[in-house]
Design an enzyme around this catalytic site. Structure first.
Site, mmCIF file in Angstrom:
data_model
loop_
_atom_site.group_PDB
_atom_site.id
_atom_site.type_symbol
_atom_site.label_atom_id
_atom_site.label_comp_id
_atom_site.label_asym_id
_atom_site.label_seq_id
_atom_site.Cartn_x
_atom_site.Cartn_y
_atom_site.Cartn_z
ATOM 1 N N SER A 1 -20.708 12.507 111.828
ATOM 2 C CA SER A 1 -20.376 11.105 111.591
ATOM 3 C C SER A 1 -20.697 10.275 112.829
ATOM 4 O O SER A 1 -21.853 10.233 113.265
ATOM 5 C CB SER A 1 -18.914 10.983 111.179
ATOM 6 N N ASP B 1 -19.651 13.144 99.948
ATOM 7 C CA ASP B 1 -19.064 12.383 101.059
ATOM 8 C C ASP B 1 -18.462 11.085 100.528
ATOM 9 O O ASP B 1 -19.157 10.251 99.947
ATOM 10 C CB ASP B 1 -20.145 12.072 102.095
ATOM 11 N N HIS C 1 -16.651 14.342 103.421
ATOM 12 C CA HIS C 1 -16.969 13.892 104.772
ATOM 13 C C HIS C 1 -16.493 14.868 105.840
ATOM 14 O O HIS C 1 -17.206 15.127 106.815
ATOM 15 C CB HIS C 1 -16.350 12.510 105.014
#
Length: 323
Positions: free
Chosen positions: A159, A243, A275
């Site tokens: 991320s 996600d 995620h």
């Protein structure tokens, strides 16, 4: 214009103004979340809880900010790579120890975990320029250690950490041997439209349409899509196709941008990955993918020569293509 249309127009305008005010005033709190709601800033656990041999490392960034990190050492010592891990935007490195413990077990590697400024025990306040030089300080430290094979330093970012790692890999082609990105966004500019849809037309990165006249308001754009296309090292893209925070399309766009000029790029999707749990839901396939990528692109040196695989072992490239 009828009264109800005027009211609607004023209402929409009021929402837009309020949204812009929120973006300007609180955007750093949206991008960087060092402390999870209801939890203390301190590390919830340390590597000793998992019986991991580790070292507390204290660094100084180039602007003088004091940073904290953990250097986790595989036991017994192995000739595996050293992975410089950059975390997501929320929480601290203590919240990632389950993942890192599994990484060390499956990949037989050392791991260096940096607390960005403002995170964990590090001083300062997070910002894009600040975290960029924090990452450089971590890499410079690893490059100077006598117990690290500096030819086998791999950057792994998830991320926000993928954005951080991409900039670091681009800036250090001779120090970073490979890059792994997991569930990373194209840019915070594009993510603004995901988090605040009514601003999508006015704020966006190169992957967005619209006039983008308000881009100047975003202080931490983290435009990863404009960086990956310049990276020469091998890149592995690990995408959780479920996600719920970063649209999986972002990872596909990053891969396509990188692959335009870099032939050592690989995209692997995990159908059940969300995620934060792609590494868990992906199971053995996830770890085997990373292992083969490292074997193919970060080979071990023995007596000045690259190590060879067993004759009966499939070629790494063919295995990766089948995963």
């Amino acid at each position: 214009m009828t009264s109800w249309l005027k009211a609607a127009a004023f209402g929409v305008g009021g929402i837009a103004v309020a949204g812009l005010a929120t973006l300007v005033a609180f955007q750093e709190r949206l991008v960087y979340v060092p402390v999870l709601p209801g939890l203390p800033r301190a590390y919830p656990v340390t590597p000793s809880r998992f019986e991991i041999d580790y070292e507390d490392v204290w660094l100084r960034s180039s602007d003088g900010v004091r940073l904290h990190a953990w250097f986790l050492k595989h036991s017994p010592p192995v000739a595996g790579p050293t992975i410089l891990f950059f975390q997501e935007n929320a929480g601290n490195i203590g919240h990632r120890l389950d993942f890192v413990r599994m990484m060390m077990q499956r990949l037989h590697c050392n791991v260096f975990m940096l607390s960005y400024r403002g995170y964990g025990a590090s001083d300062g306040h997070p910002s894009q320029p600040g975290i960029t030089i924090d990452a450089q300080a971590a890499l410079d430290h690893l490059s100077e250690r006598g117990d690290v094979d500096t030819s086998r330093i791999v950057v792994f970012g998830r991320s926000l950490g993928g954005a951080v790692g991409s900039v670091l890999a681009f800036n250090n082609p001779d120090k970073v041997s490979a890059l792994i990105l997991e569930n990373t966004f194209t840019s915070i500019l594009d993510m603004t439209g995901v988090m605040l849809p009514f601003l999508r037309f006015f704020i966006g990165g190169s992957a967005s349409n619209g006039p983008k006249i308000l881009n100047f308001l975003v202080r931490s754009p983290w435009s990863t899509v404009d960086v990956v296309g310049k990276i020469k090292q091998p890149i592995l893209f690990l995408s959780g196709l479920q996600d719920e925070l970063v649209p999986p399309l972002h990872m596909r766009l990053l891969y396509e941008k990188a692959a335009e000029k870099n032939t050592k790029c690989l995209f692997v999707g995990f159908p059940d990955g969300m995620h934060m749990d792609t590494w868990y839901s992906g199971g053995d396939r996830y770890w085997r993918t990373v292992q083969l990528f490292l074997e193919q692109n970060v080979p071990r040196m023995i007596d000045g020569k690259l190590s060879s695989k067993d004759e009966d072992e499939d070629d790494g490239r063919d295995c990766l293509q089948r995963l």
